[in-house]
Scaffold this motif. Structure first.
Motif, PDB file in Angstrom:
ATOM      1  N   PHE A 211       0.835  -1.196   0.000  1.00 58.98           N
ATOM      2  CA  PHE A 211       0.000   0.000   0.000  1.00 58.98           C
ATOM      3  C   PHE A 211       0.875   1.253   0.000  1.00 58.98           C
ATOM      4  O   PHE A 211       1.719   1.436   0.875  1.00 58.98           O
ATOM      5  CB  PHE A 211      -0.927   0.015   1.221  1.00 58.98           C
ATOM      6  N   GLY A 212       0.673   2.101  -0.985  1.00 56.01           N
ATOM      7  CA  GLY A 212       1.453   3.322  -1.109  1.00 56.01           C
ATOM      8  C   GLY A 212       2.819   3.142  -1.727  1.00 56.01           C
ATOM      9  O   GLY A 212       3.568   4.109  -1.876  1.00 56.01           O
ATOM     10  N   ARG A 213       3.171   1.918  -2.105  1.00 62.21           N
ATOM     11  CA  ARG A 213       4.496   1.673  -2.681  1.00 62.21           C
ATOM     12  C   ARG A 213       4.518   2.080  -4.152  1.00 62.21           C
ATOM     13  O   ARG A 213       3.582   1.815  -4.899  1.00 62.21           O
ATOM     14  CB  ARG A 213       4.857   0.197  -2.550  1.00 62.21           C
ATOM     15  N   ASN A 214       5.610   2.690  -4.559  1.00 60.33           N
ATOM     16  CA  ASN A 214       5.731   3.207  -5.915  1.00 60.33           C
ATOM     17  C   ASN A 214       6.378   2.174  -6.841  1.00 60.33           C
ATOM     18  O   ASN A 214       7.229   1.390  -6.429  1.00 60.33           O
ATOM     19  CB  ASN A 214       6.570   4.484  -5.925  1.00 60.33           C
ATOM     20  N   ALA A 215       5.932   2.147  -8.080  1.00 56.90           N
ATOM     21  CA  ALA A 215       6.541   1.336  -9.127  1.00 56.90           C
ATOM     22  C   ALA A 215       6.194   1.980 -10.458  1.00 56.90           C
ATOM     23  O   ALA A 215       5.249   2.774 -10.553  1.00 56.90           O
ATOM     24  CB  ALA A 215       6.061  -0.110  -9.066  1.00 56.90           C
ATOM     25  N   MET A 216       6.919   1.645 -11.502  1.00 55.66           N
ATOM     26  CA  MET A 216       6.827   2.408 -12.746  1.00 55.66           C
ATOM     27  C   MET A 216       5.739   1.921 -13.701  1.00 55.66           C
ATOM     28  O   MET A 216       5.112   2.711 -14.399  1.00 55.66           O
ATOM     29  CB  MET A 216       8.178   2.357 -13.471  1.00 55.66           C
ATOM     30  N   ALA A 217       5.501   0.618 -13.759  1.00 55.02           N
ATOM     31  CA  ALA A 217       4.607   0.055 -14.777  1.00 55.02           C
ATOM     32  C   ALA A 217       3.189  -0.086 -14.231  1.00 55.02           C
ATOM     33  O   ALA A 217       2.977  -0.619 -13.137  1.00 55.02           O
ATOM     34  CB  ALA A 217       5.122  -1.299 -15.253  1.00 55.02           C
ATOM     35  N   ARG A 218       2.217   0.359 -15.000  1.00 51.88           N
ATOM     36  CA  ARG A 218       0.813   0.305 -14.581  1.00 51.88           C
ATOM     37  C   ARG A 218       0.208  -1.038 -14.994  1.00 51.88           C
ATOM     38  O   ARG A 218       0.157  -1.378 -16.179  1.00 51.88           O
ATOM     39  CB  ARG A 218       0.022   1.445 -15.226  1.00 51.88           C
ATOM     40  N   LEU A 219      -0.283  -1.787 -14.017  1.00 50.60           N
ATOM     41  CA  LEU A 219      -0.914  -3.072 -14.275  1.00 50.60           C
ATOM     42  C   LEU A 219      -2.413  -2.932 -14.516  1.00 50.60           C
ATOM     43  O   LEU A 219      -2.988  -3.615 -15.368  1.00 50.60           O
ATOM     44  CB  LEU A 219      -0.661  -4.017 -13.096  1.00 50.60           C
ATOM     45  N   GLY A 220      -3.057  -2.066 -13.781  1.00 52.40           N
ATOM     46  CA  GLY A 220      -4.501  -1.901 -13.922  1.00 52.40           C
ATOM     47  C   GLY A 220      -5.056  -1.146 -12.736  1.00 52.40           C
ATOM     48  O   GLY A 220      -4.361  -0.351 -12.113  1.00 52.40           O
ATOM     49  N   ARG A 221      -6.334  -1.423 -12.441  1.00 53.83           N
ATOM     50  CA  ARG A 221      -7.025  -0.752 -11.348  1.00 53.83           C
ATOM     51  C   ARG A 221      -7.489  -1.771 -10.318  1.00 53.83           C
ATOM     52  O   ARG A 221      -7.810  -2.908 -10.651  1.00 53.83           O
ATOM     53  CB  ARG A 221      -8.244   0.009 -11.883  1.00 53.83           C
ATOM     54  N   LEU A 222      -7.540  -1.342  -9.079  1.00 52.15           N
ATOM     55  CA  LEU A 222      -8.003  -2.208  -8.004  1.00 52.15           C
ATOM     56  C   LEU A 222      -9.414  -2.721  -8.288  1.00 52.15           C
ATOM     57  O   LEU A 222      -9.750  -3.863  -7.970  1.00 52.15           O
ATOM     58  CB  LEU A 222      -7.964  -1.440  -6.686  1.00 52.15           C
ATOM     59  N   GLU A 223     -10.243  -1.887  -8.940  1.00 48.16           N
ATOM     60  CA  GLU A 223     -11.624  -2.267  -9.222  1.00 48.16           C
ATOM     61  C   GLU A 223     -11.739  -3.462 -10.164  1.00 48.16           C
ATOM     62  O   GLU A 223     -12.813  -4.062 -10.280  1.00 48.16           O
ATOM     63  CB  GLU A 223     -12.400  -1.095  -9.839  1.00 48.16           C
ATOM     64  N   GLU A 224     -10.655  -3.802 -10.843  1.00 45.06           N
ATOM     65  CA  GLU A 224     -10.692  -4.944 -11.761  1.00 45.06           C
ATOM     66  C   GLU A 224     -10.643  -6.275 -11.027  1.00 45.06           C
ATOM     67  O   GLU A 224     -10.871  -7.327 -11.628  1.00 45.06           O
ATOM     68  CB  GLU A 224      -9.535  -4.844 -12.758  1.00 45.06           C
ATOM     69  N   ALA A 225     -10.329  -6.256  -9.737  1.00 42.62           N
ATOM     70  CA  ALA A 225     -10.285  -7.483  -8.929  1.00 42.62           C
ATOM     71  C   ALA A 225     -11.612  -7.676  -8.204  1.00 42.62           C
ATOM     72  O   ALA A 225     -12.277  -6.713  -7.825  1.00 42.62           O
ATOM     73  CB  ALA A 225      -9.144  -7.418  -7.923  1.00 42.62           C
ATOM     74  N   GLN A 226     -11.988  -8.924  -8.034  1.00 37.66           N
ATOM     75  CA  GLN A 226     -13.187  -9.239  -7.248  1.00 37.66           C
ATOM     76  C   GLN A 226     -12.850  -9.462  -5.772  1.00 37.66           C
ATOM     77  O   GLN A 226     -13.704  -9.301  -4.906  1.00 37.66           O
ATOM     78  CB  GLN A 226     -13.872 -10.494  -7.811  1.00 37.66           C
TER      79      GLN A 226
END
Length: 253
Positions: A211-226
């Motif tokens: 939580f709050g950790r930075n990284a460069m590549a965007r995987l998606g959005r939290l809303e995409e997980a159930q």
């Protein structure tokens, strides 16, 4: 307080604030600045923190810590998370399993299941799952990532696209305050995205340090997980998003 407990709390403080001075840490823990510097140096050696003049901050968002180092970071938390993830997966299910040390622990937690079909680019996980003769383990082709011991690239994405699974269990490098899922390697991200797109349900497995950790590549959005399976309650900003998106939050106490 043990040295390990203090170092874990130093990590938590830096993740909350972004930067903490040596003096502030020494005062917070009622120890000498020399003790704090030693703790910080050890955390920096594991690529968990970065030393700056007068204090410590978060490591680069460009490169993740080495896999061998991450295998022992938050290990107890990852095991608990993995157990909860495994409880959500019935026998006879089909699963995508992404690269990562948390998903490696999920593979171990699944070993008591029956008749699973697992598709993965995570060679650590594949070796673990092979211990159960009742499983069918399909390993994606592609380019070997020497750093992660996983398979990536266009051939891997194409392989994933041939399937539609019941679940995708995915790990991440970080989750920012807006709910963006982040990771460090674009090639890994593309495979994980394909797995999420070709699964009926996505289970996000992430310990509190993400939580709050930075990284460069965007995987998606939290809303995409159930499902979000973690070991501590998320920050307040994410709690609202989780509630609005009707994501099932499971805490591995």
């Amino acid at each position: 307080m043990t040295e390990a407990d203090r170092q874990e709390q130093i990590l938590a403080l830096v993740h909350q604030r972004g930067f903490v001075s040596i003096e502030a840490l020494a005062e917070h823990f009622s120890v000498t600045p020399q003790t704090v510097r030693r703790d910080v140096n050890r955390l920096c050696a594991k690529s968990l923190l970065r030393r700056y003049h007068g204090g410590a901050g978060l490591p680069s968002g460009i490169e993740n810590a080495a896999y061998q180092a991450r295998q022992v970071m938050q290990l107890d938390e990852k095991k608990r998370i993995a157990h909860v993830v495994a409880e959500q997966i019935p026998d006879g299910s089909s699963i995508f399993l992404t690269i990562g040390t948390t998903t490696e622990q999920v593979a171990r937690a699944l070993l008591d299941h029956r008749a699973l079909k697992v598709i993965t680019n995570n060679l650590h996980a594949a070796n673990i799952l092979a211990e159960n003769a009742d499983f069918e383990v399909l390993v994606a082709g592609g380019v070997m990532s020497s750093r992660e011991r996983g398979l990536v690239g266009e051939a891997t994405v194409e392989f994933v696209g041939q399937f539609k699974t019941d679940f995708c269990v995915v790990g991440v490098g970080g989750i920012d305050a807006e709910g963006t899922l982040l990771d460090f390697d674009v090639r890994e991200v593309r495979v994980s995205q394909a797995m999420m797109q070709h699964a009926r349900q996505t289970i996000l497995a992430a310990d509190h340090s993400k939580f709050g950790r930075n990284a460069m590549a965007r995987l998606g959005r939290l809303e995409e997980a159930q499902f979000l399976v973690t070991d501590r309650p998320p920050p307040a900003a994410l709690k609202g998003l989780i509630k609005r998106s009707k994501i099932k939050l499971l805490l591995a106490r």
